[in-house]
Design an enzyme around this catalytic site. Structure first.
Site, PDB file in Angstrom:
ATOM      1  N   ASN A 219       4.336  -7.443   6.478  1.00 44.98           N
ATOM      2  CA  ASN A 219       5.206  -7.037   7.507  1.00 44.98           C
ATOM      3  C   ASN A 219       4.802  -6.101   8.119  1.00 44.98           C
ATOM      4  OD1 ASN A 219       5.175  -5.592   5.216  1.00 44.98           O
ATOM      5  ND2 ASN A 219       7.333  -4.609   5.388  1.00 44.98           N
ATOM      6  N   GLU A 220       3.349  -5.952   8.351  1.00 47.45           N
ATOM      7  CA  GLU A 220       2.767  -4.743   9.029  1.00 47.45           C
ATOM      8  C   GLU A 220       3.404  -4.205  10.203  1.00 47.45           C
ATOM      9  OE1 GLU A 220       1.356  -6.683   6.833  1.00 47.45           O
ATOM     10  OE2 GLU A 220       0.041  -5.491   5.401  1.00 47.45           O
TER      11      GLU A 220
ATOM     12  N   GLY B 254       0.938  -5.061   1.394  1.00 45.95           N
ATOM     13  CA  GLY B 254      -0.191  -4.953   0.316  1.00 45.95           C
ATOM     14  C   GLY B 254       0.452  -5.707  -1.054  1.00 45.95           C
TER      15      GLY B 254
ATOM     16  N   LEU C 158       0.951  -1.164  -0.152  1.00 49.56           N
ATOM     17  CA  LEU C 158      -0.094  -0.141  -0.034  1.00 49.56           C
ATOM     18  C   LEU C 158       0.899   1.154   0.076  1.00 49.56           C
ATOM     19  CD1 LEU C 158      -2.985  -1.027   2.339  1.00 49.56           C
ATOM     20  CD2 LEU C 158      -2.426  -1.583  -0.005  1.00 49.56           C
TER      21      LEU C 158
HETATM   22  C1  LIG Z   1      -3.234  -0.986   7.932  1.00 49.95           C
HETATM   23  C2  LIG Z   1      -2.614  -2.065   6.853  1.00 49.95           C
HETATM   24  C3  LIG Z   1      -1.778  -1.285   5.915  1.00 49.95           C
HETATM   25  C4  LIG Z   1      -0.698  -1.283   5.060  1.00 49.95           C
HETATM   26  C5  LIG Z   1       0.127  -2.406   4.339  1.00 49.95           C
HETATM   27  C6  LIG Z   1       1.080  -1.926   3.583  1.00 49.95           C
HETATM   28  O1  LIG Z   1       1.061  -2.579   2.251  1.00 49.95           O
HETATM   29  S1  LIG Z   1       2.104  -0.736   4.241  1.00 49.95           S
HETATM   30  C7  LIG Z   1       3.523  -0.835   3.038  1.00 49.95           C
HETATM   31  C8  LIG Z   1       4.532  -2.048   3.503  1.00 49.95           C
HETATM   32  N1  LIG Z   1       5.633  -1.631   2.461  1.00 49.95           N
HETATM   33  C9  LIG Z   1       6.644  -1.919   3.181  1.00 49.95           C
HETATM   34  O2  LIG Z   1       7.225  -1.732   4.197  1.00 49.95           O
HETATM   35  C10 LIG Z   1       7.662  -1.421   1.704  1.00 49.95           C
HETATM   36  C11 LIG Z   1       8.421  -0.254   1.923  1.00 49.95           C
HETATM   37  N2  LIG Z   1       9.476  -0.078   0.931  1.00 49.95           N
HETATM   38  C12 LIG Z   1      10.869  -0.865   0.910  1.00 49.95           C
HETATM   39  O3  LIG Z   1      11.054  -1.384   1.780  1.00 49.95           O
HETATM   40  C13 LIG Z   1      11.645  -0.484  -0.305  1.00 49.95           C
HETATM   41  O4  LIG Z   1      11.229   0.881  -0.684  1.00 49.95           O
HETATM   42  C14 LIG Z   1      11.669  -1.421  -1.351  1.00 49.95           C
HETATM   43  C15 LIG Z   1      10.379  -1.813  -1.706  1.00 49.95           C
HETATM   44  C16 LIG Z   1      12.511  -2.751  -0.716  1.00 49.95           C
HETATM   45  C17 LIG Z   1      12.515  -0.696  -2.443  1.00 49.95           C
HETATM   46  O5  LIG Z   1      13.575  -0.517  -2.071  1.00 49.95           O
HETATM   47  P1  LIG Z   1      14.773   0.244  -3.079  1.00 49.95           P
HETATM   48  O6  LIG Z   1      15.955   0.728  -2.289  1.00 49.95           O
HETATM   49  O7  LIG Z   1      14.570  -0.148  -4.550  1.00 49.95           O
HETATM   50  O8  LIG Z   1      13.683   1.764  -3.385  1.00 49.95           O
HETATM   51  P2  LIG Z   1      13.428   2.831  -2.086  1.00 49.95           P
HETATM   52  O9  LIG Z   1      13.510   2.329  -0.827  1.00 49.95           O
HETATM   53  O10 LIG Z   1      14.509   4.184  -2.102  1.00 49.95           O
HETATM   54  O11 LIG Z   1      12.306   3.497  -2.413  1.00 49.95           O
HETATM   55  C18 LIG Z   1      12.087   4.559  -3.699  1.00 49.95           C
HETATM   56  C19 LIG Z   1      10.887   5.503  -3.137  1.00 49.95           C
HETATM   57  O12 LIG Z   1       9.767   4.656  -2.917  1.00 49.95           O
HETATM   58  C20 LIG Z   1       9.254   5.068  -1.652  1.00 49.95           C
HETATM   59  N3  LIG Z   1       8.478   3.984  -1.125  1.00 49.95           N
HETATM   60  C21 LIG Z   1       8.742   2.891  -1.116  1.00 49.95           C
HETATM   61  N4  LIG Z   1       7.923   2.096  -0.403  1.00 49.95           N
HETATM   62  C22 LIG Z   1       6.630   2.712  -0.592  1.00 49.95           C
HETATM   63  C23 LIG Z   1       5.464   2.564   0.036  1.00 49.95           C
HETATM   64  N5  LIG Z   1       4.966   1.460   0.529  1.00 49.95           N
HETATM   65  N6  LIG Z   1       4.603   3.663  -0.068  1.00 49.95           N
HETATM   66  C24 LIG Z   1       4.999   5.070  -0.474  1.00 49.95           C
HETATM   67  N7  LIG Z   1       6.111   5.101  -0.873  1.00 49.95           N
HETATM   68  C25 LIG Z   1       7.160   4.049  -0.873  1.00 49.95           C
HETATM   69  C26 LIG Z   1      10.469   5.584  -0.861  1.00 49.95           C
HETATM   70  O13 LIG Z   1      10.186   6.185   0.127  1.00 49.95           O
HETATM   71  C27 LIG Z   1      11.204   6.369  -1.801  1.00 49.95           C
HETATM   72  O14 LIG Z   1      10.934   7.547  -2.251  1.00 49.95           O
HETATM   73  P3  LIG Z   1      11.918   8.775  -2.239  1.00 49.95           P
HETATM   74  O15 LIG Z   1      10.846   9.912  -2.230  1.00 49.95           O
HETATM   75  O16 LIG Z   1      12.396   8.496  -3.740  1.00 49.95           O
HETATM   76  O17 LIG Z   1      12.904   9.046  -1.207  1.00 49.95           O
END
Ligand SMILES: CC/C=C\CC(=O)SCCNC(=O)CCNC(=O)[C@H](O)C(C)(C)COP(=O)(O)OP(=O)(O)OC[C@H]1O[C@@H](n2cnc3c(N)ncnc32)[C@H](O)[C@@H]1OP(=O)(O)O
Length: 300
Positions: A175-176, A151, A106
């Site tokens: 991993n929430e 998500g 998400l």
């Molecule tokens: C109530 C239930 C609710 C929720 C369920 C969910 O789904 S919550 C979301 C859970 N997701 C995560 O924990 C994943 C978070 N992201 C990561 O761990 C890494 O981004 C990932 C996917 C491993 C990719 O790593 P990478 O090094 O390739 O990219 P980076 O981390 O630099 O991310 C790039 C930009 O994307 C933004 N971003 C990442 N994930 C999310 C997200 N889920 N939502 C919104 N934005 C996200 C990240 O902040 C970076 O943004 P920037 O502006 O470029 O700094």
């Protein structure tokens, strides 16, 4: 009193005529489908149809990480609805066009610093996507070619079959808790249905992200294959599933999945209200802030 959920952008989008991708997607013949067949889709969802096989490959491309924003969810819903309503298609393969990432789950920015009405609208779209994929009449195969947390994992779990690329970076799980938030009951139900109660209990509390070998062992995915074989494996698995008469398979799928979906369908508004109350708490907003900062800092 039930919360009134406005769905304006989603409804508007669903009423829009089917969008064709300008530029790149249009004019590119779909892989393996002959010259006459063209890709279609929307800015964030590329659909490669193979009418002869009755299969469409749906590629998610919401860079950088395929986070499920409201707009992206809306486009996914439109594509799915289009494919469901087209008798040409009996199966879809969901995969990613973003290298190394299936979906980051998400979109945290749809839940952080947003007003209750927006959070409600967003959550309704999340529910909608889950219900549509989970209860789809089509065979849905996940060709998971990247990391798939939260998500992203729910989307994978909602497929009928999951093929994961064998790359230690491509972890999958709910991993929430690591974010200081809680997987809703229907995320939990789908995980329990897939890997069993005890394994789900541990995985959910500890926020496990399973690397491929562990993911296969626990059963959160059905198959792990070399990265360059994910799509071809998904296609062969699809052929096996399509060998079953549709009506028998669909009714059986419904029999198995309906009780789980009904638990949400019977309380959608209450689930939205719970989500909005929960996500609006100061402590939860603070946790999201900390997590987003961590993501930023990771970049250095
Ligand atoms: C109530 C239930 C609710 C929720 C369920 C969910 O789904 S919550 C979301 C859970 N997701 C995560 O924990 C994943 C978070 N992201 C990561 O761990 C890494 O981004 C990932 C996917 C491993 C990719 O790593 P990478 O090094 O390739 O990219 P980076 O981390 O630099 O991310 C790039 C930009 O994307 C933004 N971003 C990442 N994930 C999310 C997200 N889920 N939502 C919104 N934005 C996200 C990240 O902040 C970076 O943004 P920037 O502006 O470029 O700094």
């Amino acid at each position: 009193m039930a919360l009134t959920v406005g769905l304006r952008p989603l409804t508007r989008a669903l009423l829009r005529p089917w969008a064709r991708v300008p530029g790149a997607a249009l004019g590119r013949p779909a892989a393996g489908s002959g010259d006459g067949v063209r890709c279609f889709g929307s800015p964030r969802v590329l659909v490669e149809p193979d009418p002869a096989a009755g299969v469409a490959v749906m590629k998610m491309r919401n860079p950088p990480v395929n986070s499920l924003s409201l707009e992206f969810l809306t486009e996914l819903l439109i594509s799915l609805e289009k494919l469901e309503n087209d008798k040409t298609f009996r199966g879809i393969i969901i995969t990613s066009d973003c290298p190394g990432i299936f979906s980051a789950g998400l979109d945290l920015l749809e839940m952080y610093g947003r007003d209750p009405a927006h959070c409600a609208e967003y959550w309704k779209a999340v529910q909608e996507l889950w219900l549509r994929v989970y209860l789809s009449n089509l065979v849905v195969i996940g060709a998971i070619n990247g990391i798939s947390p939260a998500g992203g994992c729910l989307l994978s779990l909602s497929c009928d079959y999951r093929v994961l690329a064998n790359n230690p970076k491509y972890a999958i799980g709910l991993n929430e808790t690591l974010l200081g938030i809680i997987a809703p009951f229907w995320f939990k139900d789908v995980l329990v249905n897939t890997i069993g109660h005890r394994a789900a209990e541990r995985a959910l509390q500890l926020g496990f992200l399973f690397p491929p070998s562990d993911a296969l062992q626990v059963g959160i995915v059905d198959q792990v294959v070399p990265e360059d074989q994910v799509q071809s494996t998904a296609r062969s698995v699809m052929a096996q599933w399509l060998a079953i008469p549709d009506h028998a398979r669909q009714l059986t799928k419904n029999l198995v999945r309906k009780p789980t979906a009904d638990r949400l369908l019977q309380q959608r508004d209450a689930d939205i209200q719970n989500f909005v109350r929960f996500i609006s708490r100061d402590s939860i907003q603070k946790s999201l802030h900390v997590y987003l900062e961590k993501l930023k800092q990771k970049k250095g």
